[in-house]
Structure formats: C-alpha cells, structure tokens
Scaffold this motif. Structure first.
Motif, short mmCIF file in Angstrom:
data_model
loop_
_atom_site.label_atom_id
_atom_site.label_comp_id
_atom_site.label_asym_id
_atom_site.label_seq_id
_atom_site.Cartn_x
_atom_site.Cartn_y
_atom_site.Cartn_z
N TRP A 107 17.84 0.50 8.64
CA TRP A 107 18.12 1.60 9.58
C TRP A 107 17.30 2.83 9.20
O TRP A 107 17.22 3.18 8.01
N ASP A 108 16.77 3.53 10.19
CA ASP A 108 16.26 4.88 10.03
C ASP A 108 17.42 5.84 10.28
O ASP A 108 18.02 5.82 11.37
N ALA A 109 17.72 6.71 9.31
CA ALA A 109 18.72 7.75 9.54
C ALA A 109 18.09 8.90 10.32
O ALA A 109 16.87 8.97 10.47
N PRO A 157 2.24 11.62 17.11
CA PRO A 157 2.41 10.33 16.43
C PRO A 157 3.87 9.87 16.53
O PRO A 157 4.80 10.70 16.51
N LEU A 158 4.07 8.57 16.62
CA LEU A 158 5.41 7.97 16.70
C LEU A 158 6.32 8.69 17.70
O LEU A 158 7.42 9.15 17.36
N PRO A 159 5.89 8.80 18.97
CA PRO A 159 6.69 9.58 19.93
C PRO A 159 8.10 9.05 20.15
O PRO A 159 9.03 9.84 20.32
N ASN A 198 10.24 -5.68 15.20
CA ASN A 198 8.93 -5.29 14.67
C ASN A 198 9.13 -4.25 13.57
O ASN A 198 10.25 -3.99 13.14
N LEU A 199 8.05 -3.62 13.15
CA LEU A 199 8.16 -2.67 12.03
C LEU A 199 8.76 -1.33 12.43
O LEU A 199 9.39 -0.68 11.62
N ALA A 200 8.48 -0.90 13.66
CA ALA A 200 8.76 0.49 14.00
C ALA A 200 9.49 0.66 15.34
O ALA A 200 9.56 1.78 15.84
N ALA A 233 0.83 -1.20 0.00
CA ALA A 233 0.00 0.00 0.00
C ALA A 233 0.87 1.25 0.00
O ALA A 233 0.64 2.18 -0.77
N ARG A 234 1.87 1.27 0.85
CA ARG A 234 2.73 2.46 0.97
C ARG A 234 4.13 2.10 0.52
O ARG A 234 4.67 2.71 -0.40
N ARG A 235 4.68 1.08 1.12
CA ARG A 235 5.98 0.54 0.73
C ARG A 235 5.74 -0.79 0.03
O ARG A 235 4.79 -1.48 0.37
N PHE A 236 6.59 -1.15 -0.91
CA PHE A 236 6.38 -2.40 -1.64
C PHE A 236 7.61 -3.28 -1.49
O PHE A 236 8.69 -2.81 -1.07
#
Ligand code: UVW
Length: 311
Positions: free
Chosen positions: A104-106, A252-254, A236-238, A64-67
């Motif tokens: 990784w999230d930068a 959101p996402l604190p 997990n995802l996040a 839906a958002r990422r593929f």
C-alpha cells in the motif's frame, strides 16, 4: 499532461476538509458498517484467494532504487531453557524496503507544491523520523476491508497482458463494468487487472516488469472520485501507466498525485490478480469480500500487505 489541465482536475477531485481537518484516512472513510455488511453478503462459495507476492530475494525489484528482501534467521537452534535442550526456537530479522513487493502507498507517499493530503505542510510532516501525519498506521487501524470489485481490462481486450503503452481510460473501465456485469459503488475497493504482473511471475522478466507498463490514465481519477471509491489497486508497479516520456511530463505520476494528495485515496500496487481473475471469469462474479490491512508501521509511508479475497 499540462500543469493547468492537471490543476483543474485536482481542484475537482480534492477531498480536503471533507472528513475534518485532522483526518488521516481519506477515502477509507467511505467504508462504513453498511458497506461492510453488504460486502459480507458477496461471500457465497467460501473460496479464498491471496493476492500477495512472496517477500524474498527473488522478488520483483531490480535493486537500483528498491531492493528485494533479505532474510537473516537468528537464534537458530536456541534452547528455550538450557536445561531442556530438546525444546528450541528460531527468530528472523528482515531487511527490506516497505515497497519491495505487494504494498500500500499511504497518503504521505507523494505530494506537490509543498502540501500533502488535507493541506498538511510537507515540511511539518516529513522528516528523517518518518511521516508525523498520514502514516500507514492510520490505514491499519481499523484496517482495510470492503467489497472488492475486479475490472479485468486485459480480459476485456482479449490478451493475457495489455501492451506496455496501453493507458486504461474511463471508457475501458465502463466497458469492463458492462462486460462483467458489475458496477462499483461507494466504499468499494477497485482492483484493476492489466496482466502486467505476468511479465514477472510467469516470464520471470524483472527488467520488463520494471520498465514501461500499462496502467490507469490520470483521467480515471475523476471516474474513481465520482463513484466515491475507497481505494484503487492494480497488478503493475504503480497503478498508473508508466510509459515513454513519463519523465518529461510537466506532472510526474499524475494519478498518484490526484489520488493520494488531492483525494486522500490509498493505492495498492503489485496485487497478483491472476488466480482471482480466472475464478471470476469462470463463475461470472466480479465482486467479493476483500481484506487488505497494511501492517501498522508507525510514521511509514507504505506497508507490505497480503490481500485476501473471500468469494
Ligand atoms: C514511486 O515510485 C514514487 O511510487 P510507487 O512505488 O508508489 O509507484
């Protein structure tokens, strides 16, 4: 979470200026030669583990958002020299979001109130050309290696996977440290096992994997800050809990906001901790050498990674 409560925590954990006004690596600065030498001393058995998911069309994304990654082999059966047709090569092209699987999230991945880590103005940094500052390439040089510490919260609670609405608290982290006989130290990379990845890897349920999921409560940001950890990763995802009502929250996402934007602390997502956790439970050793460098995609806000653990 109320915005006023969030702001008070954010102020307490903010590391802006701590490593200079031009810093691009945030809490990875906690990893110095002494930390790395101590990390290398955890290698006792020579057992090697990959914590990475495969990057392929059967990946965890719903589309839906990422593929999921699409691979296009090119130059199949191409002779290196037309006069020597027995000697051939192949190349590949891949089309994928950098966030498709283990990644990784930068520090440029999220921001609020128009500011990124170290007070960088988002409007000056982010553009269709990517992140002019705080891109993932700064995490790739000199790379990411440190002592990794696994806190197996699913095992602590006696389950294969935590219930989807379980928010991991600082008390859970302390209890896991006590049960496992390990104490995270400055410069360590924390790996938190929820067991949630099994909903994809074992049960093959992508929708469940992408739905509500257990993860860290935002109160854990202070726990991480107080221990001067270098990064936090989870299966997990996040990393943080994604439960019911998350979209209605004032913030959101604190945990993302506190870690990436205020602390300058990178987050590692979709780390497959299953085999490592089984080995740690067997030998009772929850600290090891972790090498998890992202690829140096210039100006990108994240990168795939194949994290390696050597015990
Ligand atoms: C978002 O979904 C914004 O981030 P992440 O993939 O890091 O959880």
């Amino acid at each position: 979470m109320k915005r006023t409560d969030f702001d008070a925590v954010a102020e307490r954990v903010r590391n802006w200026g701590r490593w200079g006004p031009e810093d691009q690596r945030g809490t990875l600065n906690h990893i110095g030669p002494e930390v790395l030498k101590a990390a290398s001393e955890t290698v006792l058995s020579g057992k090697l583990f990959s914590l990475g998911l495969n990057f392929d069309s059967n990946g965890p994304q719903l589309g839906a958002r990422r593929f999921n990654p699409k691979l296009y082999p090119i130059d199949l059966f191409t002779p290196l020299n037309p006069e020597r047709p027995a000697f051939v090569y192949a190349d590949d092209v891949i089309h994928m979001p950098l966030q498709a699987a283990t990644q990784w999230d930068a520090l440029s991945h999220v921001h609020y109130d128009g500011l990124l880590y170290n007070g960088c103005k988002a409007c000056d940094v982010l553009s269709p050309r990517g992140a002019a500052k705080l891109g993932v390439e700064h995490m790739a040089n000199p790379g990411i290696m440190s002592r990794g510490v696994l806190l197996d919260i699913a095992r602590l609670k006696g389950v294969d996977a935590l219930p989807t609405e379980h928010a991991i608290t600082p008390d859970d982290l302390d209890a896991a440290c006590a049960a496992q006989g390990v104490q995270p130290k400055a410069g360590d990379i924390l790996l938190v096992r929820t067991g949630h990845i099994r909903r994809f890897t074992i049960e093959g349920d992508r929708a469940a994997f992408n739905g509500h999921q257990p993860g860290l409560h935002h109160a854990c940001a202070e726990w991480v800050h107080d221990r001067s950890l270098a990064a936090v990763c989870a299966d997990n995802l996040a990393v943080e809990i994604m439960g019911a009502g998350r979209r209605d929250s004032e913030v959101p996402l604190p945990f993302h906001m506190l870690c990436l934007r205020d602390m300058g602390l990178p987050l590692g997502e979709m780390f497959n901790l299953e085999a490592l956790a089984a080995d740690c439970a067997q030998d009772g050793r929850y600290a090891f050498l972790l090498a998890a460098s992202p690829l140096a995609f210039t100006n990108a806000v994240g990168s795939p990674v194949n994290p390696l653990v050597l015990k």
